[in-house]
Design an enzyme around this catalytic site. Structure first.
Site, PDB file in Angstrom:
ATOM      1  CG  HIS A 269     -32.049 -62.583 -12.834  1.00  0.00           C
ATOM      2  ND1 HIS A 269     -31.654 -63.699 -13.494  1.00  0.00           N
ATOM      3  CD2 HIS A 269     -31.281 -62.509 -11.722  1.00  0.00           C
ATOM      4  CE1 HIS A 269     -30.698 -64.300 -12.836  1.00  0.00           C
ATOM      5  NE2 HIS A 269     -30.433 -63.593 -11.757  1.00  0.00           N
TER       6      HIS A 269
HETATM    7  C1  UD1 Z   1     -30.908 -61.995  -6.627  1.00  0.00           C
HETATM    8  C2  UD1 Z   1     -29.412 -62.224  -6.478  1.00  0.00           C
HETATM    9  C3  UD1 Z   1     -28.852 -62.792  -7.755  1.00  0.00           C
HETATM   10  C4  UD1 Z   1     -29.608 -64.043  -8.153  1.00  0.00           C
HETATM   11  C5  UD1 Z   1     -31.106 -63.754  -8.210  1.00  0.00           C
HETATM   12  C6  UD1 Z   1     -31.863 -65.021  -8.460  1.00  0.00           C
HETATM   13  C7  UD1 Z   1     -28.088 -60.721  -5.065  1.00  0.00           C
HETATM   14  C8  UD1 Z   1     -27.189 -59.540  -5.045  1.00  0.00           C
HETATM   15  N1  UD1 Z   1     -28.715 -60.961  -6.219  1.00  0.00           N
HETATM   16  O1  UD1 Z   1     -31.093 -61.033  -7.659  1.00  0.00           O
HETATM   17  O2  UD1 Z   1     -27.483 -63.124  -7.573  1.00  0.00           O
HETATM   18  O3  UD1 Z   1     -29.132 -64.463  -9.403  1.00  0.00           O
HETATM   19  O4  UD1 Z   1     -31.544 -63.215  -6.969  1.00  0.00           O
HETATM   20  O5  UD1 Z   1     -33.134 -64.771  -8.994  1.00  0.00           O
HETATM   21  O6  UD1 Z   1     -28.239 -61.378  -4.066  1.00  0.00           O
HETATM   22  N2  UD1 Z   1     -38.557 -58.669  -6.374  1.00  0.00           N
HETATM   23  C9  UD1 Z   1     -39.909 -58.902  -6.257  1.00  0.00           C
HETATM   24  N3  UD1 Z   1     -40.304 -60.041  -5.618  1.00  0.00           N
HETATM   25  C10 UD1 Z   1     -39.439 -60.947  -5.091  1.00  0.00           C
HETATM   26  C11 UD1 Z   1     -38.062 -60.688  -5.206  1.00  0.00           C
HETATM   27  C12 UD1 Z   1     -37.639 -59.537  -5.850  1.00  0.00           C
HETATM   28  O7  UD1 Z   1     -40.726 -58.119  -6.716  1.00  0.00           O
HETATM   29  O8  UD1 Z   1     -39.873 -61.977  -4.537  1.00  0.00           O
HETATM   30  C13 UD1 Z   1     -38.112 -57.447  -7.110  1.00  0.00           C
HETATM   31  C14 UD1 Z   1     -37.965 -56.230  -6.213  1.00  0.00           C
HETATM   32  O9  UD1 Z   1     -38.349 -55.115  -6.959  1.00  0.00           O
HETATM   33  C15 UD1 Z   1     -36.459 -56.186  -5.984  1.00  0.00           C
HETATM   34  C16 UD1 Z   1     -35.897 -56.737  -7.289  1.00  0.00           C
HETATM   35  O10 UD1 Z   1     -36.845 -57.701  -7.705  1.00  0.00           O
HETATM   36  O11 UD1 Z   1     -35.976 -54.898  -5.712  1.00  0.00           O
HETATM   37  C17 UD1 Z   1     -34.536 -57.371  -7.157  1.00  0.00           C
HETATM   38  O12 UD1 Z   1     -34.530 -58.377  -6.139  1.00  0.00           O
HETATM   39  P1  UD1 Z   1     -33.163 -58.767  -5.391  1.00  0.00           P
HETATM   40  O13 UD1 Z   1     -33.400 -59.921  -4.495  1.00  0.00           O
HETATM   41  O14 UD1 Z   1     -32.532 -57.549  -4.798  1.00  0.00           O
HETATM   42  O15 UD1 Z   1     -32.210 -59.178  -6.579  1.00  0.00           O
HETATM   43  P2  UD1 Z   1     -32.442 -60.208  -7.758  1.00  0.00           P
HETATM   44  O16 UD1 Z   1     -32.355 -59.435  -9.025  1.00  0.00           O
HETATM   45  O17 UD1 Z   1     -33.634 -61.034  -7.506  1.00  0.00           O
HETATM   46  N1  UDP Z   2     -36.217 -71.077 -12.925  1.00  0.00           N
HETATM   47  C1  UDP Z   2     -37.527 -71.453 -12.619  1.00  0.00           C
HETATM   48  N2  UDP Z   2     -38.559 -70.751 -13.199  1.00  0.00           N
HETATM   49  C2  UDP Z   2     -38.346 -69.727 -14.061  1.00  0.00           C
HETATM   50  C3  UDP Z   2     -37.006 -69.350 -14.365  1.00  0.00           C
HETATM   51  C4  UDP Z   2     -35.977 -70.044 -13.772  1.00  0.00           C
HETATM   52  O1  UDP Z   2     -37.757 -72.390 -11.866  1.00  0.00           O
HETATM   53  O2  UDP Z   2     -39.319 -69.141 -14.550  1.00  0.00           O
HETATM   54  C5  UDP Z   2     -35.118 -71.795 -12.263  1.00  0.00           C
HETATM   55  C6  UDP Z   2     -34.073 -72.366 -13.195  1.00  0.00           C
HETATM   56  O3  UDP Z   2     -34.450 -73.657 -13.597  1.00  0.00           O
HETATM   57  C7  UDP Z   2     -32.821 -72.345 -12.343  1.00  0.00           C
HETATM   58  C8  UDP Z   2     -33.045 -71.195 -11.382  1.00  0.00           C
HETATM   59  O4  UDP Z   2     -34.415 -70.843 -11.484  1.00  0.00           O
HETATM   60  O5  UDP Z   2     -32.691 -73.530 -11.576  1.00  0.00           O
HETATM   61  C9  UDP Z   2     -32.178 -70.038 -11.751  1.00  0.00           C
HETATM   62  O6  UDP Z   2     -32.530 -68.931 -11.004  1.00  0.00           O
HETATM   63  P1  UDP Z   2     -32.143 -67.470 -11.429  1.00  0.00           P
HETATM   64  O7  UDP Z   2     -31.942 -67.402 -12.885  1.00  0.00           O
HETATM   65  O8  UDP Z   2     -33.160 -66.584 -10.824  1.00  0.00           O
HETATM   66  O9  UDP Z   2     -30.787 -67.194 -10.634  1.00  0.00           O
HETATM   67  P2  UDP Z   2     -29.245 -67.518 -10.914  1.00  0.00           P
HETATM   68  O10 UDP Z   2     -29.102 -68.950 -11.212  1.00  0.00           O
HETATM   69  O11 UDP Z   2     -28.799 -66.628 -12.031  1.00  0.00           O
HETATM   70  O12 UDP Z   2     -28.582 -67.110  -9.654  1.00  0.00           O
END
Ligand code: UD1
Ligand code: UDP
Length: 374
Positions: free
Chosen positions: A204
C-alpha cells in the site's frame, strides 16, 4: 488522570488496542478520538469489533483528501475535542497523518503528548511517514521507543533521554494475544487454500502503488511465481491503482493468485503464521513477520524497521521483478537460508510493551511530568 487517544488508520487501531485494554483494566479514564482517515468497514470498524474495543467517543470524519487538507481538518477537529475533554495526556501511535495531527494539536494547547513507537527513522524524507515521525517526536513530551536503536535516534536528534522509555512494540502484545484467539476460530483462511506453499503479499506504500512501473514489476513477479499459492488481501489504495493501471484484471486471470478484501486481524494473523514467505511494504507486517518466524521480503529500498534486517529475518529486495523472484526461490530452495531467516531473534520485545507504557504513564503523572507550562 484523563487520557485522550488519537488514532485514524488500521495499524494505529491494532497497535493501540493493547494499551486501551490495559487502561480499561487499570480503570484509567480515557477518551477515544478517531480522525476518520480510514473509514471502510474493512479498514476500521472490523478491528474495533474483533479486538473488542469501545467505539470511538468522537469521529472527526476527515475521509480521503490531500495531505495538507487532511491534516488541517484533523487538527481543527482534534483541537475542538481536546478543548472539551481537557485531558492530561494525549497518546498517539506511529507515523500517519492522524499521528502528526494529534501531536501538533495537543502540543500547541500545552497538553503533554506520549508517542507510542517513537524514534523510528528511514532517513528518507520523500516518505510522508518520515516527516510525520520526525515532527511528532519533536512535539512529544514522552517517547515510547520500541528498541534501543529507536531510542538512540531520538538522543542523536537532541531529545532528553530522561523522557525516552524503551518498551518494545505493542504489535508483539497484539500479535501474541490475538493469534491465540485466532487459532480457536473454526474457519481458517489459510487452510481453505490447503494445497501448496502460501506466499502472502500486502502492498500500500504510496511510493510503490502510485508508481505504475513499480506496481507493474511487482505484478509481473507475482504472475511468474506460479509454483506458489499467492494470497493478496488488497488495501483500497492498491485496488484503486491496480484498476487504474489495468493490472487488476491481469492478476484476476492468474489461478494461483487469490485476491481478497483487506482481512480482519484474526484472519490475517492466521494467514501470516501459516505463510511460507511474506512479501510486503507494510511497517507492521515486517514486525509481525519476525514475531511469527515468517521470512520477510520487504518490497522497499529502505526501512525504519532496520532491526529486522540486522537480525536476519527481513531482506530489502526493492520492487524489481527479477530480484523479488530470485529471493523467493532462494528461500524456497535453500533450507539452511530459510531456517536462518525463520530463527531470527525478535527485536521488538516480549509482548509486555503496553504494560511498560501504562506503568510509565502512571509514574509520569505522579512525578508531575505531564504538567506543561505555557
Ligand atoms: C495511510 C498512512 C500510512 C499507513 C497506512 C496504513 C499517511 C500519510 N499514510 O496510508 O502511513 O501505513 O495508512 O494502512 O497517513 N481509502 C479507501 N478507504 C479507506 C481508506 C482509504 O478507499 O477506508 C483509499 C482512498 O482512495 C484514499 C487512499 O485509499 O485516497 C489512501 O488512503 P490514505 O489514508 O490517504 O493513505 P493510506 O495509503 O491508507
Ligand atoms: N493487516 C490486517 N489485514 C490485512 C492486512 C494487514 O489486519 O488484510 C494488519 C497487519 O497485521 C498489521 C497492520 O494491518 O498489523 C498493518 O497495517 P498497514 O500495512 O496498513 O500499515 P503500516 O503498518 O504499514 O503502517
Amino acid at each position: 488522570m484523563k487520557i485522550a487517544i488519537v488514532l485514524g488508520t488500521r495499524p494505529e487501531i491494532i497497535k493501540m488496542a493493547p494499551i486501551i485494554d490495559k487502561l480499561q483494566n487499570e480503570s484509567i479514564s480515557f477518551t477515544l478520538i478517531h480522525t476518520g482517515q480510514h473509514y471502510d468497514y474493512e479498514m476500521s470498524d472490523q478491528f474495533f469489533f474483533e479486538l473488542e474495543l469501545p467505539s470511538p467517543d468522537y469521529n472527526i470524519g476527515v475521509g480521503s483528501c490531500s495531505h495538507g487538507k487532511m491534516t488541517g481538518k484533523m487538527i481543527t477537529g482534534i483541537e475542538k475535542t481536546l478543548k472539551k475533554e481537557d485531558p492530561n495526556l494525549v497518546l498517539v501511535q506511529g507515523d500517519t497523518n492522524a499521528t502528526l495531527a494529534g501531536a501538533l494539536a495537543a502540543s500547541k494547547m500545552h497538553i503533554a503528548v506520549g508517542h507510542v513507537e517513537a524514534g523510528l527513522r528511514s532517513f528518507d524524507k520523500s516518505m510522508p511517514e518520515e516527516i510525520n515521525r520526525v515532527i511528532t517526536d519533536m512535539c512529544s513530551t514522552i517517547h515510547y521507543a520500541p528498541t534501543e536503536e529507536a531510542a538512540l535516534n531520538l538522543i542523536f536528534e537532541g531529545l532528553n533521554p530522561k523522557n525516552i522509555y524503551i518498551t518494545g512494540n505493542t504489535v508483539v502484545d497484539a500479535c501474541i494475544r490475538n493469534l491465540k484467539i485466532a487459532k480457536k476460530k473454526k474457519k481458517n483462511i489459510a487452510k481453505k487454500l490447503n494445497s501448496g506453499k502460501i506466499i502472502t503479499i500486502t502492498l500500500h506504500r504510496a511510493e510503490n502503488v502510485d508508481n505504475k512501473n513499480r506496481l507493474y514489476d511487482i505484478v509481473k513477479a507475482l504472475k511468474e511465481l506460479d509454483e506458489f499459492n499467492i494470497v493478496f488481501p488488497i488495501h483500497p489504495r492498491t485496488r484503486k491503482n491496480l484498476k487504474k493501471f489495468g493490472l487488476y484484471s491481469e492478476l484476476k486471470k492468474c489461478e494461483h493468485v487469490h485476491i481478497l478484501k483487506p482481512l480482519g486481524y484474526l484472519d490475517f494473523l492466521l494467514l501470516l503464521s501459516e505463510s511460507f514467505i511474506v512479501l510486503t511494504d507494510s511497517g507492521g507486517v515486517q514486525e509481525e513477520a519476525i514475531t511469527l518466524n515468517v521470512p520477510c521480503l520487504t518490497l522497499r529500498y529502505n526501512t525504519e524497521r532496520i532491526e529486522t534486517v540486522d537480525a536476519g529475518g527481513n531482506i530489502l529486495v526493492g520492487t524489481r521483478k527479477d530480484k523479488i523472484i530470485k529471493y523467493v526461490r532462494l528461500i524456497a530452495n535453500n533450507k539452511k537460508f530459510r531456517e536462518k531467516m525463520k530463527n531470527a531473534t525478535n527485536p521488538y520485545g516480549d509482548g509486555k510493551a503496553s504494560e511498560r507504557i501504562i506503568e510509565s504513564i502512571i509514574n509520569a503523572s505522579k512525578d508531575g511530568k505531564l504538567k506543561i507550562s505555557p
